[in-house]
Design a protein around this motif. Structure first.
Motif, PDB file in Angstrom:
ATOM      1  N   GLU A  62     -18.201   0.913 -29.200  1.00  0.00           N
ATOM      2  CA  GLU A  62     -18.407  -0.107 -30.227  1.00  0.00           C
ATOM      3  C   GLU A  62     -17.510   0.129 -31.442  1.00  0.00           C
ATOM      4  O   GLU A  62     -16.998  -0.830 -32.031  1.00  0.00           O
ATOM      5  CB  GLU A  62     -19.878  -0.210 -30.617  1.00  0.00           C
ATOM      6  CG  GLU A  62     -20.764  -0.747 -29.494  1.00  0.00           C
ATOM      7  CD  GLU A  62     -20.288  -2.067 -28.886  1.00  0.00           C
ATOM      8  OE1 GLU A  62     -19.818  -2.949 -29.629  1.00  0.00           O
ATOM      9  OE2 GLU A  62     -20.363  -2.204 -27.658  1.00  0.00           O
ATOM     10  N   ARG A  74     -14.121  -1.078 -30.293  1.00  0.00           N
ATOM     11  CA  ARG A  74     -14.066  -2.541 -30.267  1.00  0.00           C
ATOM     12  C   ARG A  74     -13.884  -3.096 -31.682  1.00  0.00           C
ATOM     13  O   ARG A  74     -13.035  -3.955 -31.913  1.00  0.00           O
ATOM     14  CB  ARG A  74     -15.332  -3.100 -29.610  1.00  0.00           C
ATOM     15  CG  ARG A  74     -15.295  -4.587 -29.375  1.00  0.00           C
ATOM     16  CD  ARG A  74     -16.551  -5.076 -28.646  1.00  0.00           C
ATOM     17  NE  ARG A  74     -16.443  -6.487 -28.430  1.00  0.00           N
ATOM     18  CZ  ARG A  74     -16.024  -7.066 -27.302  1.00  0.00           C
ATOM     19  NH1 ARG A  74     -15.683  -6.333 -26.269  1.00  0.00           N
ATOM     20  NH2 ARG A  74     -15.941  -8.368 -27.195  1.00  0.00           N
ATOM     21  N   SER A  75     -14.648  -2.578 -32.628  1.00  0.00           N
ATOM     22  CA  SER A  75     -14.530  -3.024 -34.019  1.00  0.00           C
ATOM     23  C   SER A  75     -13.148  -2.715 -34.582  1.00  0.00           C
ATOM     24  O   SER A  75     -12.567  -3.531 -35.305  1.00  0.00           O
ATOM     25  CB  SER A  75     -15.597  -2.346 -34.890  1.00  0.00           C
ATOM     26  OG  SER A  75     -16.876  -2.778 -34.513  1.00  0.00           O
ATOM     27  N   THR A 109     -17.983  -6.347 -23.611  1.00  0.00           N
ATOM     28  CA  THR A 109     -18.071  -4.955 -23.175  1.00  0.00           C
ATOM     29  C   THR A 109     -18.994  -4.931 -21.963  1.00  0.00           C
ATOM     30  O   THR A 109     -20.032  -5.589 -21.955  1.00  0.00           O
ATOM     31  CB  THR A 109     -18.630  -4.069 -24.307  1.00  0.00           C
ATOM     32  OG1 THR A 109     -17.741  -4.161 -25.427  1.00  0.00           O
ATOM     33  CG2 THR A 109     -18.755  -2.622 -23.867  1.00  0.00           C
TER      34      THR A 109
END
Length: 145
Positions: free
Chosen positions: A96, A99-100, A113
């Motif tokens: 995460e 991804r950010s 995801t």
């Protein structure tokens, strides 16, 4: 965000069986995982282990064969009938956070995801944003795969 090791190189193939013979007979590979279907991604997968330094595991080769005509690998093989390099996969500690990070950089993420072939969360980045290379980002497996 810190990029981890290159976990595997995805190689699309029309036949995992023939590719295993190639990696065994031509490239001298000796360690192959049992092929399995990854239906959620429309592919059949077989990992080839390469040796790393000091007896560790090296980067794996992920052989990917289409499961049906709707498979994204089938589309790749239409353009490249003999197969070839499909993607690179890098490990990260936290999917995460990664991804950010990539979203913050304006990189296009292809789909949600999801669980990958190693059973850990993954996502893909658009090749046009990654120097022409489809890139998979994978959360580091807790059991060392």
């Amino acid at each position: 965000m810190k990029l981890g090791r290159l976990n595997h190189i995805g190689v699309a193939t029309p036949s995992i069986e023939e590719s295993v013979r190639y990696y065994r007979d031509v490239m001298g590979a000796t360690s192959f995982h049992k092929p399995f279907d990854l239906e959620a991604q429309g592919v059949k997968v077989c990992f080839v282990d390469t040796p790393g330094e000091n007896g560790t595991n090296g980067t794996q080769i992920e052989l990917i064969e289409p499961l049906g005509e709707g498979s994204p690998i089938a589309k790749f093989l239409e353009k490249n009938p003999a197969g070839g390099q499909h993607h690179l996969c890098y490990e990260v500690e936290d999917i995460e956070d990664a991804r950010s990070w990539f979203e913050g950089l304006g990189k296009r993420i292809l789909g949600p995801t999801r669980l990958g072939a190693h059973g850990t969360p993954i996502f893909f980045l658009h090749p046009k944003d990654m120097m022409g290379q489809l890139t998979e980002i994978m959360e580091t497996a807790k059991n060392g795969h």
